[in-house]
Design an enzyme around this catalytic site. Structure first.
Site, PDB file in Angstrom:
ATOM      1  N   HIS A 116      46.471  35.971  40.041  1.00  0.00           N
ATOM      2  CA  HIS A 116      46.462  37.260  39.626  1.00  0.00           C
ATOM      3  C   HIS A 116      44.982  37.924  39.854  1.00  0.00           C
ATOM      4  CE1 HIS A 116      48.737  40.796  38.325  1.00  0.00           C
ATOM      5  NE2 HIS A 116      47.871  41.142  37.207  1.00  0.00           N
ATOM      6  N   ASP A 172      50.493  33.553  41.842  1.00  0.00           N
ATOM      7  CA  ASP A 172      50.445  34.453  40.722  1.00  0.00           C
ATOM      8  C   ASP A 172      51.529  34.203  39.749  1.00  0.00           C
ATOM      9  OD1 ASP A 172      50.188  36.785  38.874  1.00  0.00           O
ATOM     10  OD2 ASP A 172      49.793  38.197  40.767  1.00  0.00           O
ATOM     11  N   SER A 229      48.080  45.175  39.691  1.00  0.00           N
ATOM     12  CA  SER A 229      48.897  45.024  38.675  1.00  0.00           C
ATOM     13  C   SER A 229      49.970  46.350  38.073  1.00  0.00           C
ATOM     14  CB  SER A 229      48.130  44.278  37.371  1.00  0.00           C
ATOM     15  OG  SER A 229      48.717  43.657  36.643  1.00  0.00           O
TER      16      SER A 229
END
Length: 647
Positions: free
Chosen positions: A335, A304, A198
């Site tokens: 995610h 995601d 991320s």
């Protein structure tokens, strides 16, 4: 474009130092050949744990002093004692104190001297015994670092780049946050690999895009490639907040007290109109892909809905144009870190990747398929290149059907019109469920039941010509696989995984830092339809994707929506659908008005990458027949239950 990995293998020179390396890492039986695998021969418990503060050369908090970022280091003691230098694995993160890392939200902990006791995740536990140093960097403005968080801008990127420079002898570090005693990195050879999920992986992308020397590889997991595309989709806002909210979310208390000016710059530079400002161009790493010298091992969940797969598609393609060595894993998850959806294979593959890229071991990973793709939960396939050889774009045309709003999808140019009214209460889940029924909120176009499998691989585009009734309008286009399947439940809280109670261990542990983590399992859902790719846009950006303008009601506008990258097989017996509608609930914000839009189908099309191109589509649909909805009436996954604002 498909590209095979082209590796230039780094090998150490045949010196006495290398002889020591070989002896340390190989069993006696293997010592006569070249090393292929680093072994856990060093003590993790006795590893050197220290902290330095690297001078970034910036003064983001405007206190008259250069910002220093905190760098926590865990490195094996034995190589240093023998005069051998080691490579570095680095994770630069804003989350080490505020929010935690990994599925168990681990934070850094420290001893009384301020040296790190627990480093989140397994990287240090696993790789330090194998002869690597692990470095955890607090981004400027977070945890123990000076400066301000600027959400992917100069400060964020320089926080990590300066550390790479220090590891290679080009920057200055100190033994304390405010002192004058300098610290040298004589224990490393400077060869650095960056990793992270991320925001952390985003920093790896951004640092690689500077072309900094010494950064040999990056492993970005579910990472952003352009911050504009995190907050907007061609002018349509994806969230009800901007980067100032995110900066405040991770700022340390000291940064909040000093960084009001930076916060205001984030507000001013990121207007909610969706205009492409200089703030966003500074944070566009795709534009600088030509500078990337590091190899890239990219991991992303195809579902995601936080860092959406447009990021992986545009980054992958840009790296290909620059000839960057690449590898990719694509999962069915949302995610999620690969440690939590394919743990054993992930640790093994990452180990071999770093051994190859940072130690120069010829272990064969460069000769393996470029892509691993999860086709069904825990069922993986490979592609020698990605997208596969023979992938070509086919232009699909929507056309009117027997009932309004229920049309057909094929290769012949369509005629007529289709109309829908934006309903922000609905989204892709409801549209797909009603694909065979005329509804006022969407226009749907469907093939007959396929006679053979049809594989989509890459990024699609949908061009629409639409006439609005209001001055503002947002558009959504989605591709849907209509047919029963069992998939990972990416819309559930775990985004495709369930966390179990049993633990497994991946590396060495100490009293303060366990290498044992809770196991996970695939969380699945039986569905009757699957959205495989999405795209959104503000129709007001029809003339300039960087600036929206008010629309003239009654005037026709043509706009092309970029759909997110995917790799999906529509099986024989299923149907492929294109849906065009307005606000996609919980995935984009609605416009100011409630428009009705009329599509000119003769000027509307979808460019979709199929393995085999238009010929494959024609073969799969040549004898296609209308299909009746599955008797089980399975739904798709539920609409995601929350809106993400934190990468």
């Amino acid at each position: 474009m498909p590209t095979r990995m082209r590796f230039t293998i780094w090998r150490p020179l045949a010196t006495a130092t290398v002889t020591l390396l070989v002896a340390a890492f190989l069993t006696p039986a293997a010592a006569h050949g070249a090393p292929r695998e680093s072994r856990p021969v060093h003590s993790y418990e006795n590893a050197i744990r220290e902290a330095v503060w690297v001078d970034t050369g910036l003064d983001g908090d405007s206190d008259g002093k250069a910002d220093r970022v905190a760098v926590d280091i865990v490195r094996p003691r034995e190589p240093a004692a023998q005069g051998r230098k080691v490579p570095v694995i680095m994770d630069a993160s804003p989350y080490y104190s505020c929010c935690g890392r990994g599925n168990e939200s681990q934070r850094k902990t420290y001893d009384a001297a301020g040296d790190v006791v627990r480093m989140p995740l397994f990287y240090d536990n696993y790789f330090v015994p194998r002869g690597y140093a692990f470095v955890g960097v607090d981004l400027a403005g977070t945890n123990r670092s000076d400066g301000c968080v600027d959400v992917g801008g100069r400060s964020d990127i320089q926080s990590a780049k300066a550390v790479v420079d220090w590891l290679n002898g080009r920057a200055r570090a100190y033994t304390t946050r405010t002192g004058t005693t300098t610290a040298e990195a004589g224990w490393t050879n400077g060869r650095t690999g960056m990793i992270g999920k991320s925001w952390d992986g985003t920093i790896a992308n951004g640092v690689a895009a500077t072309g900094v020397k010494g950064l040999k590889t990056i492993v970005p997991i579910a990472a952003i490639s352009s911050w504009y595309d995190y907050y907007f989709a061609q002018g349509a806002p994806l969230y009800d907040s901007g980067p100032d909210w995110l900066s405040d979310y991770v700022d340390s208390p000291e940064a909040r007290a000093k960084c009001a000016a930076v916060q205001q710059k984030l507000v001013d530079g990121a207007p909610r109109t969706g205009d492409l400002t200089s703030l966003w161009t500074e944070r566009d790493y795709v534009a600088d892909a030509r500078r990337v010298k590091a190899s890239v091992f990219l991991i992303h969940g195809l579902q995601d809905l936080n860092v959406r797969t447009k990021h992986l598609g545009q980054w992958w393609d840009a790296l290909a144009k620059s000839g960057v060595e690449r590898k990719i894993w694509l999962s069915q998850t949302g995610h999620v870190d690969p440690f939590d959806f394919r743990r054993a294979a992930w640790v093994d593959t990452l180990h071999r990747w770093f051994d190859h890229e940072l130690l120069g071991y010829d272990n064969g990973i460069d000769r393996e398929p470029v892509a691993d793709i999860e086709r069904h939960p825990d069922q993986w396939v490979t592609s020698t290149v990605w997208p596969p050889h023979g992938t070509r774009t086919a232009t699909l045309r929507p056309s009117t059907g027997v009932e309004p709003g229920v049309g057909t999808l094929g290769l012949r140019k369509g005629t007529g019109t289709a109309a829908f009214t934006d309903d922000p209460r609905l989204g892709e889940t409801e549209w797909a469920a009603q694909i065979d029924t005329p509804t006022p909120d969407k226009a749907g176009f469907v093939t007959g039941a396929l006679t053979r499998d049809l594989r989509l691989s890459g990024s699609s585009q949908v061009t629409v010509t639409a006439t609005p009734t209001t001055a503002t309008a947002h558009l959504t286009a989605v591709l849907v696989d209509l047919g029963p399947d069992t998939i990972r439940d990416y819309a559930a809280s775990g985004e495709g995984i369930s966390t179990l109670t049993d633990r497994t261990c991946w590396g060495a542990s100490t009293t303060g830092d366990s290498a044992c983590f809770r196991e996970t399992d695939a969380r699945t859902a039986d569905v009757g339809r699957t959205v495989v790719s999405r795209g959104w846009a503000d129709l007001g950006t029809y003339a300039d994707p960087g600036k929206g303008v008010p629309l003239t009601p009654g005037r026709a506008y043509t706009l092309t929506l970029d759909l997110a990258a995917t790799d999906h097989v529509v099986p024989a017996g299923h149907r492929l659908a294109l849906i065009v509608a307005g606000t996609d609930r919980d995935l984009i914000d609605p416009p100011a008005d409630t428009p009705t839009l009329t599509l000119d189908l003769s000027r509307t099309s979808a460019r979709v990458p199929f393995v085999g191109g238009a010929d494959a589509f024609a073969r799969a649909t040549s004898a296609a027949a209308a299909a009746t909805p599955d008797a089980r009436s399975l739904d798709g996954v539920r609409t995601p239950h929350h809106t993400y604002r934190v990468p």
